[in-house]
Design a protein around this motif. Sequence first.
Motif, short mmCIF file in Angstrom:
data_model
loop_
_atom_site.label_atom_id
_atom_site.label_comp_id
_atom_site.label_asym_id
_atom_site.label_seq_id
_atom_site.Cartn_x
_atom_site.Cartn_y
_atom_site.Cartn_z
N GLY A 96 0.70 -1.17 -0.17
CA GLY A 96 0.00 -0.20 -0.11
C GLY A 96 0.81 1.14 0.05
N SER A 97 1.99 1.32 0.87
CA SER A 97 2.81 2.42 0.82
C SER A 97 3.30 2.48 -0.35
N ALA A 98 3.80 1.76 -0.94
CA ALA A 98 4.45 1.73 -2.43
C ALA A 98 3.79 2.39 -3.57
N GLN A 99 2.21 1.98 -3.42
CA GLN A 99 1.51 2.16 -4.47
C GLN A 99 1.20 4.01 -4.12
N ALA A 100 1.17 4.24 -3.01
CA ALA A 100 0.75 5.70 -2.52
C ALA A 100 1.89 6.53 -2.95
N GLN A 101 2.98 6.10 -3.14
CA GLN A 101 4.02 6.79 -3.21
C GLN A 101 4.21 7.18 -4.99
N PHE A 102 3.82 5.99 -5.61
CA PHE A 102 3.71 5.87 -7.03
C PHE A 102 2.73 6.80 -7.42
N PHE A 103 1.58 6.72 -6.90
CA PHE A 103 0.62 7.57 -7.15
C PHE A 103 0.72 8.87 -6.98
N HIS A 104 1.54 9.60 -5.56
CA HIS A 104 1.92 10.90 -5.37
C HIS A 104 2.81 11.37 -6.59
N GLY A 134 -6.46 -12.05 -3.75
CA GLY A 134 -5.72 -13.22 -3.18
C GLY A 134 -5.57 -12.88 -1.56
N LEU A 135 -5.93 -11.90 -1.02
CA LEU A 135 -5.80 -11.25 0.36
C LEU A 135 -6.81 -11.76 1.12
N HIS A 136 -6.68 -12.30 2.40
CA HIS A 136 -7.69 -12.38 3.58
C HIS A 136 -7.99 -10.92 4.05
N VAL A 137 -9.20 -10.88 4.49
CA VAL A 137 -9.56 -9.43 5.01
C VAL A 137 -8.49 -8.85 5.92
N GLY A 138 -7.95 -9.55 6.77
CA GLY A 138 -7.18 -8.90 7.80
C GLY A 138 -6.00 -8.13 6.88
N SER A 139 -5.55 -8.94 5.87
CA SER A 139 -4.23 -8.25 5.01
C SER A 139 -4.86 -7.23 4.24
N MET A 140 -6.02 -7.37 3.69
CA MET A 140 -6.63 -6.29 2.85
C MET A 140 -6.72 -4.90 3.67
N VAL A 141 -7.39 -5.08 4.93
CA VAL A 141 -7.42 -3.96 5.92
C VAL A 141 -5.87 -3.46 6.00
N LYS A 142 -5.05 -4.15 6.31
CA LYS A 142 -3.68 -3.68 6.58
C LYS A 142 -3.19 -2.79 5.41
N TRP A 143 -3.47 -3.61 4.19
CA TRP A 143 -3.02 -2.71 2.94
C TRP A 143 -3.51 -1.45 2.80
N THR A 145 -4.87 0.51 5.12
CA THR A 145 -4.54 1.41 5.94
C THR A 145 -3.04 1.89 5.67
N SER A 146 -2.16 0.99 5.15
CA SER A 146 -0.75 1.30 4.59
C SER A 146 -0.85 2.45 3.40
N PHE A 147 -1.86 2.25 2.57
CA PHE A 147 -1.87 3.32 1.49
C PHE A 147 -2.45 4.65 2.02
N SER A 148 -3.42 4.44 2.91
CA SER A 148 -3.79 5.70 3.40
C SER A 148 -2.91 6.40 4.15
N ASN A 149 -2.54 5.84 5.04
CA ASN A 149 -1.37 6.46 6.05
C ASN A 149 0.05 7.10 5.24
N GLU A 150 0.24 6.45 4.32
CA GLU A 150 1.29 6.99 3.64
C GLU A 150 1.02 8.22 2.60
N TYR A 151 -0.32 7.92 2.31
CA TYR A 151 -0.90 9.31 1.29
C TYR A 151 -0.83 10.60 2.22
N HIS A 152 -1.50 10.17 3.59
CA HIS A 152 -1.45 11.17 4.42
C HIS A 152 -0.22 11.99 4.74
N SER A 153 0.76 11.00 4.87
CA SER A 153 2.39 11.40 5.30
C SER A 153 2.67 12.30 4.10
N LEU A 154 2.41 12.00 3.05
CA LEU A 154 2.90 12.80 1.55
C LEU A 154 2.12 14.00 1.49
N THR A 155 0.83 14.08 1.74
CA THR A 155 0.15 15.18 1.22
C THR A 155 -0.79 16.03 2.48
#
Length: 234
Positions: A96-104, A134-143, A145-155
Amino acid sequence: MKSFIAFTLLAALATLTGASPLEQRDNKPKGIDVSGFQSNVGWQSVKNSGVSFTYIKATEGTTYKNPSFGQQWSGASSAGLIRGSIHFAHPDSGTGSAQAQFFHSNGGGWSNDGKTLPGSLDIENNPSGNTCYGLHVGSMVKWITSFSNEYHSLTGRYPVIYTNTAWWKACTGNNGGFGNSNPLWIASYGSSPGALPNGWNAATFWQYANSGSIPGDQDYFSGDMNGLVELARG
């Protein structure tokens, strides 16, 4: 956050006053969202048709960049539309964090200019494989969250989450942990947004159709024009 809370209260007030969702949308700012499939958009005609805002797909995964993004963004800007950018998530092909960085880095930034909406994370059915990537629900929520938090840290902004209720229930276990930070953009085609994912009392944006008389998917914003500008300003 103040604007986001105001949108929720506004929707609740409409419910109390008995206005139907179809009636509520009649006076809302109208928008469209586009991608590389709508490469040449007549933005001034779109503006003249009553559209106030647009979301434009910028990136997907960690490699894809919309080749039309630059001219779509500048065209929408020149026409005076409030605009934001979209990242289509691929939780199976990068963190998630890597994709947020790529997006940004490729069109997904935000500036406090009153006309740039926070970026949107488009997370929905996998177009080419397992619905939940292919992700279980817990892994998807973590993903997410990772994207959201990284995007927030960047913007300094949390991304708008675009999804549909059925996918959210199946792939996050109907997680309710994002409603206090991330505005919701619900995809629901019909006369009302219908049941929303857990955690949100109202949708900030509603994609109500995937085609119309103007290019792209068709959207409404839940508040008025002042609220839309406030959302852009953060």
